[in-house]
Write an enzyme that holds these catalytic residues in place. Structure first.
Site: not given
Length: 142
Positions: A48, A76
């Protein structure tokens, strides 16, 4: 999401945890990423983060308010924080992450009531395939 899965496959082929992500603005992919922690010796080299960095460079702005991020697994805490700071409009992800997910599984970083940015979130998209590639990776490592 198919492109995010292709990115995860690239990570798998290089021995990285197979997570992939893409950033889309106005229907065009402007950022791609796959885990490169080992290859780059960088604890922040999550799929990401790499996709967000590439998108910011491509559109010339650190704010990605007109963009969507597609990831193969629930982000996360680090990645969720970056998504919030980038002001991404929408997150779509595949599999939940019951050990480290920061959308709803473990923490609620995205759309946290004390933060000032809200985004649309859709989980479970191609979740079986997303989870499958991760399970295959960890099964082979054990």
């Amino acid at each position: 999401m198919e492109e995010a899965l292709r990115c995860a496959q690239r990570a798998l082929e290089t021995g990285e945890v197979p997570v992939g992500a893409v950033v889309v603005c106005a229907g065009v992919i402007v950022g791609r990423g796959w885990n490169r922690n080992v290859a780059d010796n960088d604890p922040a080299a999550h799929a990401e983060i790499i996709a967000l960095r590439e998108a910011g460079q491509k559109i010339g702005n650190h704010r990605l308010g007109d963009c969507e991020l597609f990831a193969t697994i629930e982000p996360c805490a680090m990645c969720a924080g970056a998504i919030v700071h980038a002001r991404v409009r929408r997150l779509v992800y595949g599999a939940d992450d019951p050990k480290a997910g920061a959308v709803h599984s473990v923490l609620q970083v995205l759309n946290h009531p004390q933060l000032n940015h809200r985004m649309e979130v859709q989980g479970g998209v191609l979740a079986g395939r997303s989870a499958g590639i991760l399970q295959e990776f960890f099964r082979k490592r054990r």
